[in-house]
Design a protein around this motif. Sequence first.
Motif: not given
Length: 180
Positions: A28-40, A75-76
């Motif tokens: 379906g549609k992508i959900v961006i989660r905290n664990n997807n975001i690292k180092k910019g 977180a983080p």
Amino acid sequence: MMETKTIRELCDIVVDCPHSTPKWTTSGKIVIRNNNIKKGRIDFSSPSYTDDEHFNLRVKRAIPRSGDIIITREAPMGEVGMIPERIECCLGQRMVLLRTNPDICDNYYLLYSLQSKFVQHQISWSEGTGTTVSNLRIPHLEQLKIPYVPLKKQRLVASVLKSIEEKIILNEQINNNLAA
């Protein structure tokens, strides 16, 4: 003394995510989660999904678009990434969407500034604000001071940093291929 401007002054939009868990689906549609975001960066290698109905609920405040910056609230706390071209997505929990005012702020300049020690130190002032984990609250986020230079210089700084980042990404890809 260096000139600064706040996030509120530099951004047309500062939008908190819905404070709910999306309905998870296998596609379906992508959900961006905290664990997807690292180092910019936003890592799309292990995406999470939701259906159209829940996606539409999650984008009521603002539809994320290419060039928007996402910052994690906990977180983080203080991780950032930019939404790339041709990605339709919504925000998961504990993150905020930032859309710069293009007349006064380059989005890449803001992305790199948010990762600087100067700004990360300000973000760290939110340590101990939550009951179980620290939380970057919206009023504090909006008042973060960003070093400010004229737009032409912002673009020059961002161009140099983007070039370095692209070389880092290429080196990581080469290293991963060599290790495989």
